[in-house]
Design a protein around this motif. Structure first.
Motif, PDB file in Angstrom:
ATOM      1  N   LEU A  92       0.897  -1.214  -0.120  1.00 58.01           N
ATOM      2  CA  LEU A  92       0.070  -0.075   0.027  1.00 58.01           C
ATOM      3  C   LEU A  92       0.796   1.201  -0.017  1.00 58.01           C
TER       4      LEU A  92
ATOM      5  N   TYR B 139       3.390   0.323   3.156  1.00 53.80           N
ATOM      6  CA  TYR B 139       3.021  -0.650   4.113  1.00 53.80           C
ATOM      7  C   TYR B 139       2.909  -2.078   3.090  1.00 53.80           C
TER       8      TYR B 139
ATOM      9  N   LEU C 206       0.407  -5.424   3.376  1.00 55.80           N
ATOM     10  CA  LEU C 206      -0.857  -5.994   3.983  1.00 55.80           C
ATOM     11  C   LEU C 206      -0.614  -7.491   3.590  1.00 55.80           C
ATOM     12  N   THR C 207      -1.277  -8.116   4.629  1.00 50.30           N
ATOM     13  CA  THR C 207      -1.576  -9.498   4.351  1.00 50.30           C
ATOM     14  C   THR C 207      -2.662 -10.154   5.284  1.00 50.30           C
TER      15      THR C 207
ATOM     16  N   LEU D 236      -6.455  -8.265   9.309  1.00 54.10           N
ATOM     17  CA  LEU D 236      -5.747  -8.137   8.356  1.00 54.10           C
ATOM     18  C   LEU D 236      -4.475  -7.329   9.036  1.00 54.10           C
TER      19      LEU D 236
ATOM     20  N   ILE E 138      -0.625  -5.329   9.050  1.00 53.01           N
ATOM     21  CA  ILE E 138      -0.365  -4.066   8.451  1.00 53.01           C
ATOM     22  C   ILE E 138       1.188  -3.769   8.989  1.00 53.01           C
TER      23      ILE E 138
END
Length: 660
Positions: free
Chosen positions: A481, A485, A487-488, A494, A496
């Motif tokens: 992002l 960042y 994300l997973t 979620l 971050i």
């Protein structure tokens, strides 16, 4: 009951005053050198032993002192600078309070050898802990020679809280910079443990800056010169690309006196707005010349804070002057400054009468009946500059030929023919485009030979369609992002992850391991780079050089204040060796404020911050997976060495609540 109030003895009062004036060896150097400047010396020598703990010696060739003046100089509130209270608002000398020598003599062993030019013999005075030990006639050179030994010998608590010699020496060099930059006409020499650190000849201000901060500074400076009725600004500012992340090359001088002023610093930072790299500060060396009556320099014991009568006007002048300089040197989009080079900003007089501006307006003006060029603010018709341009354009030969070839537009001409299939013009674009693409696909498919026609793949190559939950379990899903960042998705929601902070934690633990095991691996550079440092950074790197090599640096001393970099740690990629070392030293100095931080931990923390992955870098799925795997292999994956959060989890419940 007996009285409780009593007068303190002089030696106790002087020790209390010394707590304000003399905080560390650098304070002694500052006071003695300023006295030498006020004495009119044009050559000043400073000799130090053990960063000033053992010895501080200041020698000048100034006017010297008589026998009486030499003794009175060590009394409290004894000064030659002021006679009455009104003189406080017309001070142009460095010192004036008359407390420096008395305070120094209260907490050290002091010797003074001084002689005037017209005298045959001088005076030698010895004072220890405010007590005069001896005073005798002595043969000495013109000027004054102050020797301060065993600083804080009778105040062990203050001596115990002194920093390491390297730290105290950097503080002395910082004070030295503030003095030598404001007096380039004076020659200075600084020695530490019989080793010469600076030898500055008398010169102009630009050459003095180059001599202090290195030859590379010459290409980074932009001159400023602005004169107004309030203040005159001269000096230099740095180019935005040479801005650094740490303070150290930012100086304000008022009437050749160094000062700190956060409000004016903010004006400079706003003038550089949107042209500086993130989290950097440009160098600047700005000299103010003002009337002493509109400033107050007697608001702080060290005289480094100054109050101005009209700070807001000077704030605007600083901003305008810096933007003008940046515009002239094409750093920002420029304006034509040749027409009027004045930056005068008028200041309203509180006693003056304010008159409203008078504007003549025609009250009978009717815009529907007026001529095209009529100006309601004048009794005469105004001049329209576009009329002349239009007439010159219409008289152009090209325009006349084009007008002759173009048939005149007729109001009663025939209508244009109606296009075919006009009904389709009002259909939805998506429907019309899809029909056209479908027809074109049919035509193209009919013209393709059979051996180019797509064949049905064998059954064993047909991949079965998995359930979405099975797909998440089959492969690791990572998304980036804003190139900042990672994300997973996880079971609870979620996750971050800050990519730079995560990389900083990974590198920190690797460097700590290398320092403990002395197994740092160096990656040799193709072409060695030399780096020239100022005296403060040079002495710091000499102290920590062995630990720097243990991290994986292949760095060697190469001449005066210069190091050559042959290799950098193998774990660091895409970093310029010279910039890496500069950021390492800057971060190391900023971390020294934390007393609990050990030297090696500080070094690992500084290098991790200097070489961590920057924001804005696009990462592949494999790179994101590698960062996350290494992060969770760390002992403390949730926080950086500074204690800042690396991971944040957006819970599923919070996510679902946003859609209710």
């Amino acid at each position: 009951m007996s009285d409780l109030i009593q007068i303190l003895p002089d030696n106790v009062a002087n020790q209390i005053a010394a707590g304000e004036v003399v905080q560390r060896p650098a304070s002694v150097v500052k006071e003695l050198v300023e006295n030498a400047i006020d004495a009119g010396g044009n050559s000043i020598k400073i000799n130090l032993k053990d960063a000033g703990r053992t010895l501080i010696q200041v020698i000048d060739n100034g006017c010297g002192m008589s026998v009486t003046d030499a003794r009175l100089a060590f009394e409290r509130h004894a000064t030659s600078k002021i006679r009455k209270a009104k003189d406080l608002f017309a001070i142009r000398t460095m010192g004036f309070r008359g407390e420096a020598l008395a305070s120094i003599a209260a907490i050290a062993n002091v010797e003074l050898k001084t002689k005037r030019t017209e005298d045959e013999l001088g005076t030698h005075i010895v004072i220890s802990g405010s007590e005069a030990i001896s005073q005798e006639v002595s043969a000495c050179s013109d000027g004054s020679n102050f020797i301060v030994k065993n600083l804080f010998f009778n105040v062990p608590a203050r001596r115990k809280f002194l920093k390491a010699n390297s730290t105290e020496l950097r503080n002395i060099i910082t004070e030295f910079h503030r003095i030598v930059l404001s007096h380039p006409e004076i020659a200075f020499q600084l020695l530490h443990n019989d080793s010469e650190i600076y030898n500055l000849p008398a010169s102009h201000i630009r050459q003095r800056i180059i001599n202090v901060f290195g030859k590379g500074m010459n290409q980074r400076l932009i001159s400023i010169n602005t004169s107004t009725s309030i203040v005159k600004l001269t000096g230099f500012i740095g180019k935005p690309k040479n801005a650094k992340r740490n303070l150290g090359e930012q100086f304000f001088f008022v009437n050749n006196r160094y000062m700190r002023h956060p409000y004016f610093h903010k004006a400079i930072m706003q003038a550089y707005d949107k042209i500086l790299p993130p989290e950097t500060i440009p160098p600047y060396f700005i000299f103010f010349e003002v009337d002493p009556q509109i400033i107050d320099i007697n608001i702080h014991p060290t005289k480094t804070e100054i109050k101005f009568e009209d700070e807001r006007a000077i704030y605007q002048i600083i901003q305008a002057s810096i933007r003008e300089a940046l515009g002239k040197f094409n750093i920002v989009p420029s304006i034509d400054f040749d027409e009027d080079n004045s930056l005068e900003i008028p200041v309203a007089d509180s006693n003056a009468d304010i008159e409203a501006p008078m504007i003549k307006v025609n009250p009978e003006f009717n815009p529907f009946e007026a001529d095209l060029n009529y100006n309601p603010f004048d009794g005469e018709k105004s001049y329209n500059p576009f009329d002349e341009e239009r007439r010159s354009f219409e008289s152009n030969q090209f325009y006349q030929e084009f007008k002759a070839k173009t048939p005149p537009q007729q109001s009663g001409g025939t209508r244009k023919p109606v296009p075919e299939k006009w009904e389709t013009l009002y259909e939805e674009p998506s429907k019309r485009e899809s029909d056209e693409k479908l027809n074109q696909a049919k035509i193209d498919r009919e013209n393709i030979p059979d051996y180019f026609q797509p064949q049905k793949p064998p059954e064993e190559f047909v991949q079965k369609k998995l359930h979405p939950q099975e797909q998440i379990q089959k492969a690791k899903n990572f998304f980036q992002l804003k190139n900042k960042y990672i994300l997973t998705p996880i079971r609870s929601g979620l996750m971050i992850i800050d990519q730079r902070k995560a990389h900083e934690r990974i590198l920190f633990e690797k460097f700590i391991n290398s320092l403990e095991n002395h197994q740092g691996i160096a990656q040799q550079t193709l072409f060695p780079q030399t780096i020239e440092l100022n005296a403060s950074d040079y002495t710091l790197l000499q102290v920590i050089i062995e630990d720097v090599r243990a991290l994986g640096f292949d760095i060697r001393e190469f001449g005066k204040k210069t190091f050559v970099i042959n290799g950098t740690p193998a774990d660091i990629h895409n970093c310029e060796p010279k910039e890496l070392v500069e950021n390492l030293l800057a971060n190391y100095k900023s971390n020294q404020m934390d007393v609990k931080l050990k030297i090696r931990e500080n070094l690992a923390k500084a290098l991790a911050k200097a070489s961590a992955l920057n924001y804005g870098k696009t990462l592949s799925n494999e790179e994101m997976s590698s960062i996350i795997d290494q992060l969770f292999a760390c002992s403390t994956p949730n926080f950086t060495p500074d204690g800042k959060a690396i991971i944040s989890v957006l819970e599923s419940q919070e996510l679902e609540s946003r859609f209710k």
